[in-house]
Design an enzyme around this catalytic site. Structure first.
Site, PDB file in Angstrom:
ATOM      1  N   HIS A 122       1.269 -13.462 -19.294  1.00 22.79           N
ATOM      2  CA  HIS A 122       2.250 -13.961 -18.339  1.00 22.79           C
ATOM      3  C   HIS A 122       2.419 -12.944 -17.222  1.00 22.79           C
ATOM      4  CE1 HIS A 122       5.950 -15.671 -16.732  1.00 22.79           C
ATOM      5  NE2 HIS A 122       5.599 -16.777 -17.355  1.00 22.79           N
ATOM      6  N   ASP A 152       3.684 -22.034 -23.369  1.00 20.97           N
ATOM      7  CA  ASP A 152       2.692 -23.087 -23.578  1.00 20.97           C
ATOM      8  C   ASP A 152       1.963 -22.965 -24.907  1.00 20.97           C
ATOM      9  OD1 ASP A 152       3.127 -24.414 -21.155  1.00 20.97           O
ATOM     10  OD2 ASP A 152       1.973 -22.896 -20.091  1.00 20.97           O
TER      11      ASP A 152
HETATM   12  N1  ACO Z   1      -6.804 -14.089 -22.230  1.00 21.61           N
HETATM   13  C1  ACO Z   1      -7.573 -12.990 -22.043  1.00 21.61           C
HETATM   14  N2  ACO Z   1      -7.294 -12.030 -21.138  1.00 21.61           N
HETATM   15  C2  ACO Z   1      -6.202 -12.193 -20.389  1.00 21.61           C
HETATM   16  C3  ACO Z   1      -5.354 -13.302 -20.534  1.00 21.61           C
HETATM   17  C4  ACO Z   1      -5.696 -14.275 -21.505  1.00 21.61           C
HETATM   18  N3  ACO Z   1      -4.939 -15.357 -21.690  1.00 21.61           N
HETATM   19  N4  ACO Z   1      -4.342 -13.204 -19.658  1.00 21.61           N
HETATM   20  C5  ACO Z   1      -4.542 -12.068 -18.977  1.00 21.61           C
HETATM   21  N5  ACO Z   1      -5.667 -11.449 -19.423  1.00 21.61           N
HETATM   22  C6  ACO Z   1      -6.192 -10.144 -18.984  1.00 21.61           C
HETATM   23  C7  ACO Z   1      -6.885 -10.266 -17.635  1.00 21.61           C
HETATM   24  O1  ACO Z   1      -8.261 -10.522 -17.774  1.00 21.61           O
HETATM   25  C8  ACO Z   1      -6.611  -8.891 -17.060  1.00 21.61           C
HETATM   26  O2  ACO Z   1      -7.491  -7.988 -17.684  1.00 21.61           O
HETATM   27  P1  ACO Z   1      -8.143  -6.753 -16.847  1.00 21.61           P
HETATM   28  O3  ACO Z   1      -6.984  -5.893 -16.488  1.00 21.61           O
HETATM   29  O4  ACO Z   1      -9.119  -6.152 -17.772  1.00 21.61           O
HETATM   30  O5  ACO Z   1      -8.770  -7.383 -15.633  1.00 21.61           O
HETATM   31  C9  ACO Z   1      -5.222  -8.558 -17.537  1.00 21.61           C
HETATM   32  O6  ACO Z   1      -5.079  -9.270 -18.769  1.00 21.61           O
HETATM   33  C10 ACO Z   1      -4.114  -8.941 -16.567  1.00 21.61           C
HETATM   34  O7  ACO Z   1      -4.243 -10.325 -16.281  1.00 21.61           O
HETATM   35  P2  ACO Z   1      -4.029 -10.962 -14.844  1.00 21.61           P
HETATM   36  O8  ACO Z   1      -4.885 -12.181 -14.725  1.00 21.61           O
HETATM   37  O9  ACO Z   1      -4.184  -9.922 -13.791  1.00 21.61           O
HETATM   38  O10 ACO Z   1      -2.497 -11.354 -14.941  1.00 21.61           O
HETATM   39  P3  ACO Z   1      -1.751 -12.390 -14.014  1.00 21.61           P
HETATM   40  O11 ACO Z   1      -0.359 -11.980 -14.029  1.00 21.61           O
HETATM   41  O12 ACO Z   1      -2.437 -12.501 -12.681  1.00 21.61           O
HETATM   42  O13 ACO Z   1      -1.985 -13.802 -14.759  1.00 21.61           O
HETATM   43  C11 ACO Z   1      -1.689 -15.579 -16.283  1.00 21.61           C
HETATM   44  C12 ACO Z   1      -1.055 -14.354 -15.617  1.00 21.61           C
HETATM   45  C13 ACO Z   1      -2.293 -16.510 -15.196  1.00 21.61           C
HETATM   46  C14 ACO Z   1      -0.616 -16.357 -17.023  1.00 21.61           C
HETATM   47  C15 ACO Z   1      -2.792 -15.128 -17.267  1.00 21.61           C
HETATM   48  O14 ACO Z   1      -2.213 -14.334 -18.292  1.00 21.61           O
HETATM   49  C16 ACO Z   1      -3.576 -16.289 -17.881  1.00 21.61           C
HETATM   50  O15 ACO Z   1      -4.536 -16.758 -17.281  1.00 21.61           O
HETATM   51  N6  ACO Z   1      -3.152 -16.804 -19.086  1.00 21.61           N
HETATM   52  C17 ACO Z   1      -3.780 -17.957 -19.694  1.00 21.61           C
HETATM   53  C18 ACO Z   1      -3.246 -19.233 -19.075  1.00 21.61           C
HETATM   54  C19 ACO Z   1      -1.831 -19.520 -19.501  1.00 21.61           C
HETATM   55  O16 ACO Z   1      -1.477 -19.454 -20.673  1.00 21.61           O
HETATM   56  N7  ACO Z   1      -1.014 -19.892 -18.519  1.00 21.61           N
HETATM   57  C20 ACO Z   1       0.384 -20.249 -18.743  1.00 21.61           C
HETATM   58  C21 ACO Z   1       1.310 -19.211 -18.201  1.00 21.61           C
HETATM   59  S1  ACO Z   1       2.992 -19.582 -18.560  1.00 21.61           S
HETATM   60  C22 ACO Z   1       3.393 -20.812 -17.484  1.00 21.61           C
HETATM   61  O17 ACO Z   1       2.870 -20.912 -16.418  1.00 21.61           O
HETATM   62  C23 ACO Z   1       4.366 -21.708 -17.902  1.00 21.61           C
END
Ligand code: ACO
Length: 431
Positions: A309, A366
């Site tokens: 998140h 979610d």
């Molecule tokens: N699985 C694997 N790795 C992940 C995940 C995941 N679900 N989420 C984040 N990471 C990793 C990224 O690859 C990144 O790694 P790095 O530093 O080695 O590059 C690090 O964790 C930080 O992630 P970001 O993408 O920079 O975080 P951001 O804040 O931009 O994204 C998000 C947040 C979009 C929710 C992300 O965690 C994600 O894609 N999650 C999966 C989709 C999801 O569950 N979305 C629902 C969110 S809640 C809502 O909207 C109601």
């Protein structure tokens, strides 16, 4: 309040940035004059470090896993409040007393029907249409029936259109589902409560004797809607505010929010979580461990859906409520779901894995919401629609706050241009 400033040293010159003090949480360094005084802009992809507004609606402490609406903890609201009460709290800034709640419920009830002409609109979609596409289109299409309520600067118009959206969204949502299964649309039944009415419109079949609505299912749906009611400046809310900042009407702004919510990185994740868990059941090679390995692989775009998140670097408090509640719901409806066991195993494996620990990746709302929607017989493609029904009061409260804020300006970020310049047009035959 003390007028405080931060100093920014740029090319040897000091610039003062006003500090906006919060009640609690992050302070805001005001960079709104920076370009005017220095010619420079700030760079912040995804606005991850930028406050787009001052708000009194929702407070999140992502480190501590705290979520409050107008000062009330989400756990307290989920345990005690109805969705319409929480909607009132968000929209009218206080919990309603009995008389206020009664008027609010009656007002919403009076507007549950959608214009008969809209039926043809539903008919025009293919059976395979994703219900989020129908929901978004029908929301913006609704504005054509209420042209007298579209002035974003008029308080009374806001109330009329907000009321209609609250009342009609469940009808539109249920009809989008009925469309997808080729069943006749079920009209609302106003003797029922908000949640019960939605269940009725979703599952009633005219040829079949009507059965009573299971209170355990209605209660679970109420909790789910409460948990989704608002979440400060998330992608869809920022979209609603951004579209509204051009003085687009409430219907158009909410419709844009629905589209933003649809994406799998936002509300669309609830559908993807179930598909991911189902994949583990169906594919003998897929296990919790192999999914975690894929999520960690930098060469694989796969992400563990329902994990991570932007704001929470701790367990999402909504996921905590749902995880605890899932057992109770499954018991109440008398089913066992193998996907729930897989979800718990996946969670456990991820939470013990260094990759997830280092990045502070925890289950978000979610991860568990889909399992409960499933237990309530809500089809997977409707999950994000359920999220939208829940988020509607938050979007509208945020939109209203945006229109009332004297600091609001049309949303128009800057850029750092890194492309070519001053090229001469080349005739097509010479390229
Ligand atoms: N699985 C694997 N790795 C992940 C995940 C995941 N679900 N989420 C984040 N990471 C990793 C990224 O690859 C990144 O790694 P790095 O530093 O080695 O590059 C690090 O964790 C930080 O992630 P970001 O993408 O920079 O975080 P951001 O804040 O931009 O994204 C998000 C947040 C979009 C929710 C992300 O965690 C994600 O894609 N999650 C999966 C989709 C999801 O569950 N979305 C629902 C969110 S809640 C809502 O909207 C109601």
């Amino acid at each position: 309040m003390v007028d405080r400033h931060a100093q920014l040293r740029l090319d040897g010159t000091e610039h003062e940035l006003q500090i906006h003090e919060p009640t609690i949480g992050n302070r805001g360094l005001d960079i709104s004059k920076l370009r005017g005084t220095t010619g420079d802009v700030t760079y912040d992809p995804g606005f991850a470090n930028t406050a787009g507004a001052k708000s009194t609606i929702t407070y999140i402490d992502g480190g501590a896993g705290i979520l409050q609406h107008r000062g009330y903890a989400i756990e307290d609201l989920a345990a005690n409040a109805t969705f319409l009460e929480v909607a009132y709290l968000l929209l009218f800034k206080k919990l309603p007393n009995e008389a206020e709640l009664s008027v609010w419920k009656d007002s919403v009830r009076n507007h549950t029907l959608i214009n008969e002409e809209m039926k043809r609109f539903f008919d025009a979609f293919p059976r395979s249409a994703h219900p989020m596409a129908i929901l978004s289109s029908a929301t913006t299409a609704s504005s054509t029936f209420y042209e007298e309520f579209l002035d974003p600067t008029d308080e009374a118009s806001f109330h009329e259109s907000a009321l209609r959206l609250m009342a009609k969204m469940p009808t539109i949502a249920a009809w989008s589902y009925k469309k997808s299964i080729g069943m006749p649309y079920t009209y609302p039944k106003n003797s029922l409560g908000y949640v019960e009415n939605f269940i009725h419109m979703m599952f009633h079949i005219p040829a079949v004797e009507e059965s009573s609505i299971d209170p355990a299912i209605a209660k679970a749906l109420n909790v789910l809607l409460v948990l989704h009611a608002d979440h400060e400046q998330n992608c869809s809310t920022a979209t609603v505010r951004g579209v509204g900042s051009s003085q687009a009407n409430l219907f158009a702004s909410v419709s844009a929010g629905i589209d933003a919510l649809w994406g799998p990185l936002h509300g669309g994740a609830n559908q993807r979580v179930i598909e991911m868990l189902q994949n583990i059941v169906d594919d003998p090679d897929a296990t919790a461990t192999s999914m975690i390995a894929r999520a960690k692989d930098p060469n694989d775009s796969f992400r563990l859906m329902g994990f991570g998140h932007r704001v929470y670097k701790n367990y999402d408090p909504r996921a905590r409520v749902l995880r605890a509640y899932a057992d109770e719901v499954l018991d109440a409806v008398g089913i066992t779901d193998p996907l729930f066991d897989i979800a718990k195993e996946l969670e456990q494996t991820a939470l013990e894995d260094d990759y997830f620990i280092e990045r502070k990746l925890f289950p978000n709302v979610d991860f568990y919401s889909g399992l409960i929607f499933r237990a309530l017989n809500i089809p997977t493609r409707m999950f994000t629609v359920m999220f939208a029904i829940g988020r509607l009061p938050g979007w509208m409260a945020q939109w209203k706050e945006m229109t009332e804020d004297p600091d609001t300006r049309i949303m128009r970020p800057r850029q750092i241009y890194v492309g070519d310049i001053d090229k001469t047009y080349v005739p097509i035959e010479d390229r």
